[in-house]
Structure formats: C-alpha cells, structure tokens
Write a protein that holds these residues in place. Structure first.
Motif: not given
Length: 698
Positions: A454-461
């Motif tokens: 939601a913060s746009g800082r992290w991505t999860r794969i």
C-alpha cells in the motif's frame, strides 16, 4: 555476614517462623492473581520461535507492516482418490466449498495434473492465528470436510494454518496433564522416601507456592518484553518441582540428623539451615546464572527460556529455604509420623550401603576413578549415532498429525511446495529484476504475479517450490535463490516456511556453539568463588563434562532405538545447560559437606565422611529430579521427549556414578591439593561415621 545469618535463621525462630508464614500468606493471593494471567502472557506467535534478525523473521515483520492483508495463513483441504476422481467426488468437493464459505473466501477447487486430486484453500486471518481462533476454524473446516465424504475418497487439512493448529492442539492437551502427573510423581517418591502420609504434603504445598511465584514472575517479565511461550511455561513448572524437591530432600535430611542430636526443634532447624542453606544457595546461583547465558541466543524461543529458568530457580529457592523450614518447625516432630525422629535415634537402615561405598572408593581411589571414567567415556561413544537437525512437521510429533499426512498427499499430486510458497520481498524499483530471477531460479516450479504494498515501497513475489518445503532439495533451492537475489537486489528478503527452516537451523547451530562455552565459563567461575579454590572447580567441571558426554551418548542410542529421525539443536543446547548446571549441583552438595568435614577430620576421612553422609539424600534427590524430567515424555512432542530423556539419564549418571565414585575418588587421589590454594586447617580425629538419619531408603 551476621545479618545474613540472622535472616537465614528466621524461619527456625520461635516467632520468626510465624512471621515467615504470615508473609507468604499475605503475598500468595496477589501472586496468584498475577499468575492467573500466564496464559494471556504467552506469545506463541510464529516469530517467538524464530531467530531474531534473520531474513525470514524480518520478512514476517515486513509483511505485517507493508502487507497487512497478506498476513492470512493458508488452510489447504486436499481430496484425492487412487486412480482418479469421479463425478461424485467432484460434487462433494463443490458442496464443501459452499459450506466452507462461512469461514472465509474459499479458492478452488484446484485440480492436479494427474486428475486424481483437488484442493480448496481457506485463508485464515492473521489475527486468528495469533489469538488461537485458528484452531477452531481448522476444526470446523475438518468437520465440514469429513461430513458426507464419498467412500474411498481421501481428504486431509494441511498448510500452515493446519500445522499451527495441530501443534497447538498437541501442546494444549498436555498442559494440565503435565502438572498433575508431575505432582503425582513427586508425591509418590516423597511418600516412599519418608514413609509418612503427612510429611510429603508440606513440601508439595511449598512447591505449589513456588510455582505460583514463578508464574507471576513470568507474567511480569513478559510485560517487560521477554518472550514467554507454551514450552517455556511448561519447563518452568518442571524446574520448580524438580529443584524444589531436591532442596527439600537436602534440608529435611539434615533436619532429621539434627533432631537426633537436639531436643529443641527450633535449634535443630537453625543448624540444618546453617549447614544446607549455603550449598543450596550456591547450587541455585549456578543454575540461575547458567540459565541467563541463554540471553546470548539468537533463537527467540531459546533466549526467552533464560529468564524463565532463572525465575523458576529463584522461586524454588525462596519457597524451600523460607516457607518449608517455617512450616516444618511450626508442625513439630509429629509431621514425620509414624517414623518420628527422636534424640539419639539409631542410624538409617541403609547407612551400611554408603559405608561400604566409602570403603570401596577410599581403598583404591585411582582404580575407582579410572573404571568410572572409562565407563563414562565408553558411553559417550554413543554420540556416533546422533543425527542432528531441525525437527519439523511430522518429525516433531510421536504421531503423524493430519497436516503432515496431508502434505504427503499434496506432494504426491502437486508440486511439493504448493502449500508453503516462497515469499520474496524486494524494493518496488527492483521488482522486475527480482521477478525475472525468481522465474528462472532452479528448483522453483512456478512464480506468481508481483504485488505492491500500500505504501508503494515494497513488492512481494510468490513462488512455488518443486520439492516439499522441509526437504533438503527445497532448502538448496531457497539458498540458491537468496544467493542470486543478493547479487542483483541486496535489499531483498526471502521468507516462507523453507526459508524459516534454513534460518532456524543456522541460528541453532550458532547458539549451540556460543552457549556451550558460555555456560561452561559461568559454571567454572561460580565454582571458583564458592569453593575458593582453583583445582576443585576444574575437577568438578571436568567430571560434569564427562558425565554430559556419557548422557548424550546413552541418549543417542536410545533415540536411535526409538526411531527418532533427528535430534534438534535446541535439545542439545538446553540439555547441556541442565546437565552441567544440575550435575554440578550434586557435587556442590558433596564438596560443601566435604569442606566442613575436612576441617574436623582431615582430608581423607573428611571426603569419605561427606560421601557416606550425603550418599542417600543426593541419590534420592537424583532419582526425584530424573523422574520429574521424565514427565516430559508424556507429551506428544518429540523435542520435549528427547529433552526429558537426556536430562533424566544425565542426572542419574551424575548421582550414581559421578557423585558417588568419580568425584570422591579423584579428590582422594589428588589429596589436599584438591583445595589449592586454600589450606584447610584440620583438627584430625579418628574416623567416625555420621548418623545418616533421613537418608532416603533407595
């Protein structure tokens, strides 16, 4: 020093005993109210069992912070039929899906490539996992799954949520049973020891007060941030019962000796406390300080055990050196009925056994310690059968739980890691690079779409392993993925079940390597201060280490015979702590008595007198402590069973071989140099045999 002696003698005073009892009565109620919160104080969240600062632990923390909706754990229901599913099977699965929607958003059914299996996935909210509500959700899902199941169709609930529920159920079923069985075992042994229907009730009441005090202390340290989990709370109860009973046997044995010499019970108790309190306090200090060495552990679960064990030791010490002597003095000699000790009573009926042992050891001490040492060394060779590794899944239970059996069904029809995916977290700017590396990484069967926080800082794969999550190939795949990401995306974190197993394995290896020498150093320093000598502490420590090796070798043979797949590193770490600290206890009791006797009788007669005088009580204490730890074997958790067996065997080896033969024989062979640089100034007199009254009739 005078003030300390007066305080130590307070429970034996004519007025002091009532003051001590009044203080305990005044504090036990508020302590009980505080102790009642031990269940709420426990933190059985997954991070409480993980290594602090490890990548998988930081991945869990990042998920909670950046992906709160992803905190859900998967409950996977797998349905399979040998030879392929039929129309009735598929209809039953669809019916289950409709009914399971009352528990959450169900996905599936997902068919296997061979057409023989289907899976439904129910997300269990993170809050439910932390509160224990997950157990109810899993139980309800299993009820729905089994209702109306077509004949021949295999079904099981698996996945992280089911695994957690099975583990909680296995531990929860024995919490109350463990306490009741411990009480029953200790009561029976005390009854056999003293042959009195009244006397065992007094130490049991004091131990119960100690347990309440220990649990209250655990609640307070939990509020201060110390991790308190279910295993730690259970082990604390065992420690209070075991150590409390040990201290009881030592005090009552000396009290009965003094009652045979003095008509005034207050004087007899004061002398008993004067002679036993220093060695009991030294024993408790050794155990407590050694336990605090666990603060150096990386594993949160191991680190939390340090203060809990220290609190248990202090609680047992306070209860047994204040409340117990006060109650015994208040109740008078009648508490020993029907075997009431009288002045000038004859020696105990088993004293001749220890006289014979004293003559045997003192006759040829060098041969005695050589035979004992070689026997222990031979037993230590059993460590060749030891297989060390993290206990995970079904390996940590005496009966394979449904979640582990379900994982095998999934493994037979789907990619092995389907129920426990690998979770990759990278800064959003590196998402494309990480996704490409995950797609081409060896050992990964599939890679899902990227999800931005939601913060746009992290991505999860999300990626699925080709092999079962606990297998060695799966671990190598995760290690390879971490290595690839570390070169391209240094800030990447790889989490999930397999990553957590890798991190736990590394952390427990590190803890074992750090805590063993740390405990050894702490025990050596405490012994040096206690005995005010340089040779004796090294002698006692060497004997304790040899005894620990023998216990580990004997346990390894037993574990192999029982069919245990592995021995968890935590068992070795905690086992070493308890074996060394508790084993040194008995030599402290022996050598403390020896110092008293050497001053009066000379070195040789003093050592033999101490051996004979303490033989029955220390051996009895060893049997009681071993039986207390054996209570852990009633649990269905292999880690608890292994720890209970290891410590029980070690305590028995120490009580029957090390304390009885090895230590006194070495002290006799070395001579007065044992006490170097101290120089005991004896006033020799003919060897005389102590009464030995109160020695347990083993």
């Amino acid at each position: 020093m005078g003030t300390l002696r007066r305080l130590a003698g307070l429970p034996a005073g004519r007025v002091g005993k009532w003051a001590v009892i009044a203080v305990w009565l005044a504090v036990i109620v508020p302590l009980g109210v505080l102790a009642a919160g031990i269940g709420q104080a426990q933190d059985n969240d997954e991070t409480s069992w993980m290594p602090s600062g490890a990548p998988s632990t930081r991945a869990v923390e990042l998920t909670r912070r950046e992906f709160p909706a992803a905190r859900d754990s998967a409950l996977v229901l797998v349905y399979a039929r040998q030879g392929g599913l039929g129309a009735a099977d598929r209809a039953a699965v669809l019916d289950d899906r409709n009914r399971l929607r009352a528990l959450g958003d169900v996905t599936g059914p997902a068919p296997s490539a061979d057409g023989a299996a289907l899976t439904l996935t129910v997300p269990v909210p993170g809050d439910a996992m932390e509160s224990g509500e997950a157990t109810r959700i899993v139980a309800r899902a299993r009820e729905i799954m089994r209702a109306g199941l077509p004949a021949g169709l295999t079904a099981a609930a698996t996945g992280p949520a089911a695994s957690r529920a099975d583990a909680a159920d296995a531990n929860g079923r024995v919490d109350g049973t463990l306490t009741l069985v411990t009480v029953a075992v200790v009561a029976l042994l005390l009854l056999v020891t003293y042959r009195s229907p009244v006397l065992p009730l007094v130490p049991l009441a004091c131990v119960a007060a100690g347990v309440v005090a220990a649990q209250a202390g655990a609640v307070l340290v939990a509020e201060a941030g110390v991790v308190v989990n279910g295993s730690g709370a259970a082990l604390m109860i065992v420690l209070v019962f075991g150590l409390g009973t040990d201290y009881t046997l030592l005090l009552i044995s000396r009290y009965r000796e003094e009652l045979a010499e003095h008509s005034d019970r207050h004087q007899a108790m004061a002398l008993a406390l004067r002679h036993t309190a220093p060695s009991v306090a030294a024993s408790a200090a050794t155990m407590a300080l050694a336990a605090l060495a666990l603060f150096a552990a990386d594993m949160n679960s191991t680190k939390g055990l340090g203060p809990l064990a220290a609190i248990a030791v202090v609680a047992a010490l306070l209860a047994m050196t204040t409340l117990l002597p006060a109650l015994l003095t208040a109740l008078g000699r009648g508490v020993f009925w029907p075997a009431v000790p009288r002045r000038a009573a004859p020696g105990a009926r088993t004293a001749h056994i220890w006289r014979w042992t004293g003559r045997l050891v003192s006759g040829r001490p060098r041969r005695a310690w050589a035979v004992a040492g070689l026997t222990l060394a031979a037993l230590a060779c059993g460590t060749a059968f030891l297989r060390v590794g993290v206990l995970d899944g079904g390996d940590n239970f005496t009966r394979v739980p449904e979640s582990a059996a379900g994982q095998e069904v999934v493994r037979a029809h789907y990619p092995g890691g389907a129920t426990a995916p690998v979770l990759v977290y990278v800064p959003a700017r590196a998402a494309a690079t990480a996704a490409g590396l995950a797609r081409t990484a060896p050992g990964l069967a599939a890679s899902g779409p990227a999800e931005t926080s939601a913060s746009g800082r992290w991505t999860r794969i999300t990626a699925v392993l080709a092999d079962p999550p606990s297998s060695d190939p799966a671990r190598r795949s995760v290690e390879g993925l971490r290595a690839r990401l570390a070169r391209a995306v240094p800030d990447a974190l790889v989490g999930g079940q397999t990553a957590a197993l890798l991190d736990r394995d590394a952390a427990m290896d590190r803890d074992l390597a750090v805590i063993v020498p740390l405990v050894t150093g702490v025990v050596t320093l405490v012994l040096g201060v206690l005995l005010r000598a340089a040779v004796a502490p090294l002698l006692l420590l060497g004997c304790a280490l040899l005894s620990s090796g023998a216990a580990l070798g004997l346990s390894a043979l037993l574990f192999h015979a029982l069919g245990f797949a592995r021995t968890d590193q935590t068992v070795l770490t905690l086992g070493f702590l308890f074996l060394v600290a508790l084993g040194v206890d008995y030599t402290i009791f022996l050598m403390a008595r020896a110092r008293q006797e050497v001053r009066e009788r000379g070195h040789r007669d003093g050592i033999v007198t101490a051996l004979v005088a303490t033989g029955g009580v220390i051996t009895g204490a060893g049997v009681v402590l071993a039986a207390t730890f054996l209570v852990l074997t009633i649990t269905p958790v292999v880690l608890n069973i292994q720890l209970g067996l290891l410590v029980a065997l070690g305590v028995l080896v120490d009580a029957f071989v090390v304390r009885t033969v090895l230590v006194p024989a070495l002290a006799l062979d070395i001579g007065p140099a044992t006490w170097w640089p101290a120089r005991p100034a004896p006033a020799p007199r003919p060897f005389g045999q102590p009464s030995g009254i109160g020695s347990p009739p083993w």
